[in-house]
Structure formats: C-alpha cells, structure tokens
Design a protein around this motif. Structure first.
Motif, PDB file in Angstrom:
ATOM      1  N   ILE A  18      52.646  -8.945 -37.559  1.00  0.00           N
ATOM      2  CA  ILE A  18      52.275  -7.579 -38.163  1.00  0.00           C
ATOM      3  C   ILE A  18      52.895  -7.841 -39.736  1.00  0.00           C
ATOM      4  N   ILE A  19      54.208  -8.072 -39.951  1.00  0.00           N
ATOM      5  CA  ILE A  19      54.679  -8.302 -41.243  1.00  0.00           C
ATOM      6  C   ILE A  19      53.972  -9.252 -42.163  1.00  0.00           C
ATOM      7  N   THR A  20      53.661 -10.395 -41.488  1.00  0.00           N
ATOM      8  CA  THR A  20      53.288 -11.382 -42.114  1.00  0.00           C
ATOM      9  C   THR A  20      51.766 -11.273 -42.477  1.00  0.00           C
ATOM     10  N   ALA A  21      51.126 -10.645 -41.478  1.00  0.00           N
ATOM     11  CA  ALA A  21      49.612 -10.385 -41.813  1.00  0.00           C
ATOM     12  C   ALA A  21      49.258  -9.364 -42.763  1.00  0.00           C
ATOM     13  N   ALA A  22      50.103  -8.422 -42.979  1.00  0.00           N
ATOM     14  CA  ALA A  22      50.023  -7.355 -43.775  1.00  0.00           C
ATOM     15  C   ALA A  22      50.642  -7.446 -45.098  1.00  0.00           C
ATOM     16  N   TRP A  30      57.325 -14.741 -45.975  1.00  0.00           N
ATOM     17  CA  TRP A  30      58.052 -15.687 -45.226  1.00  0.00           C
ATOM     18  C   TRP A  30      59.218 -14.850 -44.306  1.00  0.00           C
ATOM     19  N   VAL A  31      59.710 -13.619 -44.409  1.00  0.00           N
ATOM     20  CA  VAL A  31      60.277 -13.024 -43.643  1.00  0.00           C
ATOM     21  C   VAL A  31      59.828 -12.722 -42.191  1.00  0.00           C
ATOM     22  N   GLY A  32      58.379 -12.370 -42.362  1.00  0.00           N
ATOM     23  CA  GLY A  32      57.825 -12.396 -41.099  1.00  0.00           C
ATOM     24  C   GLY A  32      57.791 -13.438 -40.293  1.00  0.00           C
ATOM     25  N   LEU A  33      57.467 -14.766 -40.905  1.00  0.00           N
ATOM     26  CA  LEU A  33      57.481 -15.963 -40.286  1.00  0.00           C
ATOM     27  C   LEU A  33      58.767 -16.200 -39.531  1.00  0.00           C
ATOM     28  N   GLU A  34      59.801 -16.090 -40.519  1.00  0.00           N
ATOM     29  CA  GLU A  34      61.198 -16.176 -39.930  1.00  0.00           C
ATOM     30  C   GLU A  34      61.502 -15.427 -38.893  1.00  0.00           C
ATOM     31  N   LEU A  35      61.366 -13.986 -38.889  1.00  0.00           N
ATOM     32  CA  LEU A  35      61.460 -12.999 -37.432  1.00  0.00           C
ATOM     33  C   LEU A  35      60.635 -13.550 -36.461  1.00  0.00           C
ATOM     34  N   ASN A  36      59.458 -14.250 -36.623  1.00  0.00           N
ATOM     35  CA  ASN A  36      58.989 -14.792 -35.559  1.00  0.00           C
ATOM     36  C   ASN A  36      59.258 -15.897 -35.066  1.00  0.00           C
TER      37      ASN A  36
END
Length: 138
Positions: A18-22, A30-36
């Motif tokens: 959700i973070i990456t898409a939004a 980048w933070v969303g990808l790393e969290l994933n």
C-alpha cells in the motif's frame, strides 16, 4: 511459526504494498519496497532447512541490490531535476537504471536466474506469495 507473528508479517506485506502503490515520492516508494522485502524474509526462512535459509539469503541479496539501484536512480534523478517526484523521471541514466532494478526485483529476463532457486527452497504457499504478492509493488 507462531500465528501472531505470521499475521504481523502478512500485515507488513500488505502495508508495504500500500505504501509503495500510494506514494508520489521516491523515498516512500523505496521504504514500501524495503518493508515488503523485510517482511517476506522470515516467511521464506520459517522452515529450518538449509535450502530455505539459502533461498532467503539469495532473495535478500538480490532484493537489496535492486533496492540500492532504485535508490541510486532516484538520487540521480533528484540531482538533475531538483525534485523527488516519481512522475518527473526525465534524465537519461535514471530510467534505465530503474528499469534494470525493477526487472531484477520482478525476476524478469535477463535478471530472472534467482527466482527458480528461491522457489525451489520454499514450500508451496511461500512460493505462491513470492510469485504473486511480491510482484505487485514493483
């Protein structure tokens, strides 16, 4: 694995997607990808078997390399354009590096050699999550 820990990791997978898409900012994407990525590593290594550990290690190394290339591409783009906006990808080395990094993250050819080895080291459910859900954010 404890069901509570598994549910937290699955929620982190959804949150990273959700973070990456939004996001409209390169750093948030980048933070969303790393969290994933950090949420799937314990899921890959949940079976205490050398092949599962090897699969998790290979996945981590490939994803960390691709994430660093994405971050480097966004820094080059921000340096040339003066903005961290995702839609302002205009300088020439940045889109090429981003394409290479996303191909590496998705397991697309010619950067796909890690994907079968990771799939072989995991169980069916984890391989399904890796082959479907992990491909949504990039």
């Amino acid at each position: 694995m404890n069901p509570y820990i598994m549910s937290i990791l699955m929620c982190n997978l959804a949150l990273g997607t959700i973070i990456t898409a939004a996001s409209y900012h390169w750093f948030l994407a980048w933070v969303g990808l790393e969290l994933n990525t950090l949420a799937i590593i314990p899921i890959l290594a949940k079976h205490h078997h050398p092949r599962a550990t090897e699969a998790a290690t290979k996945y981590f190394i490939i994803q960390a390399t691709a994430s660093s290339i994405i971050l480097f591409s966004s820094i080059i783009n921000a340096w040339h354009t003066g903005t961290w906006d995702i839609t302002q990808l205009t300088t020439q080395p940045a889109p090429t590096m981003l394409l290479i990094a996303l191909a590496m993250k998705l397991g697309l050819a010619p950067m796909h050699f890690w994907l079968p080895e990771v799939m072989q080291g995991t169980d069916t459910t984890t391989a399904f999550i890796t082959a479907t859900w992990q491909k949504l954010p990039p």
